[in-house]
Design a protein around this motif. Structure first.
Motif, PDB file in Angstrom:
ATOM      1  N   ALA A 184      54.601  35.070  41.037  1.00 14.97           N
ATOM      2  CA  ALA A 184      53.411  35.299  42.121  1.00 14.97           C
ATOM      3  C   ALA A 184      52.879  34.442  42.888  1.00 14.97           C
ATOM      4  O   ALA A 184      52.384  34.534  44.001  1.00 14.97           O
ATOM      5  N   ASP A 185      53.159  33.026  42.641  1.00 11.70           N
ATOM      6  CA  ASP A 185      52.530  31.896  43.365  1.00 11.70           C
ATOM      7  C   ASP A 185      53.103  32.020  44.994  1.00 11.70           C
ATOM      8  O   ASP A 185      52.479  31.616  45.771  1.00 11.70           O
ATOM      9  N   ALA A 186      54.571  32.303  44.790  1.00 16.25           N
ATOM     10  CA  ALA A 186      55.006  32.226  46.008  1.00 16.25           C
ATOM     11  C   ALA A 186      54.986  33.488  46.811  1.00 16.25           C
ATOM     12  O   ALA A 186      55.741  33.655  48.084  1.00 16.25           O
ATOM     13  N   SER A 187      54.137  34.497  46.378  1.00 23.30           N
ATOM     14  CA  SER A 187      54.099  35.798  47.081  1.00 23.30           C
ATOM     15  C   SER A 187      53.124  35.765  48.089  1.00 23.30           C
ATOM     16  O   SER A 187      51.955  35.196  47.778  1.00 23.30           O
ATOM     17  N   GLU A 188      53.043  36.371  48.967  1.00 23.27           N
ATOM     18  CA  GLU A 188      52.017  36.805  50.209  1.00 23.27           C
ATOM     19  C   GLU A 188      51.328  37.892  50.017  1.00 23.27           C
ATOM     20  O   GLU A 188      50.600  38.383  50.797  1.00 23.27           O
ATOM     21  N   GLN A 189      51.937  38.893  49.044  1.00 27.01           N
ATOM     22  CA  GLN A 189      51.448  40.314  48.773  1.00 27.01           C
ATOM     23  C   GLN A 189      50.245  40.572  47.702  1.00 27.01           C
ATOM     24  O   GLN A 189      49.850  39.523  47.299  1.00 27.01           O
ATOM     25  N   THR A 190      49.658  41.500  48.100  1.00 30.28           N
ATOM     26  CA  THR A 190      48.640  41.778  47.023  1.00 30.28           C
ATOM     27  C   THR A 190      49.279  41.960  45.588  1.00 30.28           C
ATOM     28  O   THR A 190      50.314  42.261  45.641  1.00 30.28           O
ATOM     29  N   SER A 224      46.630  34.446  44.358  1.00 34.93           N
ATOM     30  CA  SER A 224      45.374  33.850  44.093  1.00 34.93           C
ATOM     31  C   SER A 224      44.723  34.282  42.666  1.00 34.93           C
ATOM     32  O   SER A 224      43.612  34.029  42.472  1.00 34.93           O
ATOM     33  N   LEU A 225      45.649  35.027  41.874  1.00 35.34           N
ATOM     34  CA  LEU A 225      45.108  35.571  40.567  1.00 35.34           C
ATOM     35  C   LEU A 225      44.886  34.466  39.529  1.00 35.34           C
ATOM     36  O   LEU A 225      45.732  33.362  39.727  1.00 35.34           O
ATOM     37  N   SER A 226      44.004  34.307  38.951  1.00 33.81           N
ATOM     38  CA  SER A 226      43.569  33.366  38.197  1.00 33.81           C
ATOM     39  C   SER A 226      44.339  33.315  36.833  1.00 33.81           C
ATOM     40  O   SER A 226      45.034  34.472  36.566  1.00 33.81           O
ATOM     41  N   ALA A 227      44.373  32.556  36.061  1.00 34.34           N
ATOM     42  CA  ALA A 227      45.079  32.509  34.489  1.00 34.34           C
ATOM     43  C   ALA A 227      44.596  33.576  33.929  1.00 34.34           C
ATOM     44  O   ALA A 227      45.456  34.302  33.251  1.00 34.34           O
ATOM     45  N   ASP A 228      43.257  33.890  33.800  1.00 37.12           N
ATOM     46  CA  ASP A 228      42.813  35.089  32.994  1.00 37.12           C
ATOM     47  C   ASP A 228      43.319  36.439  33.720  1.00 37.12           C
ATOM     48  O   ASP A 228      43.710  37.266  32.748  1.00 37.12           O
ATOM     49  N   GLN A 229      43.172  36.377  35.050  1.00 33.88           N
ATOM     50  CA  GLN A 229      43.489  37.772  35.567  1.00 33.88           C
ATOM     51  C   GLN A 229      45.000  37.968  35.285  1.00 33.88           C
ATOM     52  O   GLN A 229      45.750  38.983  35.055  1.00 33.88           O
ATOM     53  N   ARG A 230      45.920  36.861  35.239  1.00 32.01           N
ATOM     54  CA  ARG A 230      47.288  36.974  35.066  1.00 32.01           C
ATOM     55  C   ARG A 230      47.644  37.585  33.720  1.00 32.01           C
ATOM     56  O   ARG A 230      48.544  38.258  33.189  1.00 32.01           O
ATOM     57  N   ALA A 231      46.739  37.020  32.758  1.00 28.57           N
ATOM     58  CA  ALA A 231      46.944  37.239  31.277  1.00 28.57           C
ATOM     59  C   ALA A 231      46.668  38.683  31.156  1.00 28.57           C
ATOM     60  O   ALA A 231      47.380  39.530  30.285  1.00 28.57           O
ATOM     61  N   SER A 232      45.433  39.308  32.092  1.00 29.75           N
ATOM     62  CA  SER A 232      45.081  40.676  31.675  1.00 29.75           C
ATOM     63  C   SER A 232      46.155  41.459  32.258  1.00 29.75           C
ATOM     64  O   SER A 232      46.713  42.529  31.840  1.00 29.75           O
TER      65      SER A 232
END
Length: 355
Positions: A184-190, A224-232
């Motif tokens: 996801a870090d390399a993505s420019e998408q939502t 731009s998702l945080s670690a908590d958001q990625r876990a969720s």
């Protein structure tokens, strides 16, 4: 498109359970791109619709009543020749593509038994219904695609049947959410578009649902998702994948209004992001409810359009007649004066006769 690969899998599962072993009794073609199969299975009569409509392609059991043309189209006659009386052996589904094949065993004019396959490809304006023989050769299709239309894949009689080009996505059966989210870090998408881009068979609705279950705005950038958001997000994605793999379907129709008059979307998995959701016990009932309402709305819209067109034509015609009459009236605006002159001339000829 609401009809995604996950819905296609649930439809194939349901049709296999209800119609496998049944026989095709009648075949109709009410529209240029729509086929109706009347089948009897397990002492029940079923009406199966296959539509290659550009707007509403689909396959499901229906209760809708359609008027058939007085003279059946050529493709309908071909299907009757090859499939009437045939036994439905199975429904094939491949890797969450929106393609379902009906394997049918039938006899030809000489009584020889052979297998044929009726395939519906649900791909928007490229949707098609194709009949192939046991040698994987196309007998005919409801829409012909020659080399002038597509240089990649022809759909013509006597050509080998080839699957549409596969998407460069990962099947839900092979997906590893941890590894996916690492990219996801390399993505420019939502976030929702990121899931849609990488997972086969997922629709925008399902991707938004996963984000909703994770408590994330789907329009948030994936990078731009945080670690908590990625876990969720991983937890929500794991839950949806488990529902898909185990076949824990909860067919439902999403409506815009509380009265359930304006269908918005549908899915075979439980949708929680909307307020007006109707859950049914069958994906065919969901599809029939959704598309019947959409079809009725479309027909009403078409009738309104026809009436408006007739009214505008009549108004234009009347306006032209009115303009002609008004021009005529202007041309004879001094008719009283001319009438008086005429009467004077008549009287003058009486007093002063010529000769």
């Amino acid at each position: 498109m609401p009809f995604d690969g996950i819905v296609a899998k649930s439809v194939a599962d349901e049709l296999s359970e209800k119609l496998s072993g049944g026989r095709i009794e009648k075949i109709f073609q009410p529209e240029s791109d729509e086929i109706i199969l009347l089948a009897r299975a397990r002492n029940m009569n079923y009406k199966l619709v296959l539509s290659a409509s550009a707007s509403y392609p689909r396959i499901h059991i229906t209760e809708d009543v359609r008027e058939n043309p007085a003279s059946p189209p050529v493709f309908c006659m071909l299907l009757r020749k090859h499939l009437t009386g045939g036994k439905i052996l199975s429904f094939e589904f491949n890797d969450y593509e929106r393609i379902i094949g009906i394997v049918i065993e039938s006899a030809n004019e000489l009584g020889d038994i052979s297998e044929k396959k009726l395939i519906i490809e649900i791909m928007g304006r490229y949707s098609n219904i194709i009949l192939i023989n046991g040698e994987n050769k196309i007998i005919d299709a409801i829409k012909h695609v020659d080399s002038d239309i597509s240089s990649v894949r022809e759909v013509m009689p006597a050509r080998p049947y080839v699957l549409p080009p596969s998407q460069n996505k990962t099947s839900p059966l092979e997906l590893e959410p941890d590894k996916l989210l690492e990219t996801a870090d390399a993505s420019e998408q939502t976030a929702d578009k990121f899931l849609l881009e990488h997972i086969k068979g997922f629709s925008p609705l399902l991707c938004r649902e996963i984000c909703f279950r994770a408590g994330i705005d789907g329009r948030t950038g994936a990078a731009s998702l945080s670690a908590d958001q990625r876990a969720s997000l991983k937890k929500a994605l794991d839950g949806v994948l488990q529902e898909i793999i185990e076949g824990k379907y909860a067919p439902c129709v999403v409506f815009e209004d509380e009265q359930h008059q304006k269908p918005l979307d549908f899915h075979c998995l439980g949708i929680t992001q909307y307020g007006h959701v109707l859950f049914l016990d069958s994906i065919s009932k969901v599809l029939d409810t959704f598309y019947s309402a959409r079809d009725n709305a479309e027909r009403l819209k078409q009738k309104k359009s026809d009436i408006y067109k007739a009214l505008h034509t009549a108004i234009d015609r009347c306006s032209k007649k009115l303009a002609i009459q008004q021009n005529t009236l202007r041309d004879v605006a001094d008719r009283e004066k001319l009438r008086l002159f005429g009467e004077l001339l008549t009287k003058e000829s009486e007093f002063f006769p010529v000769g």
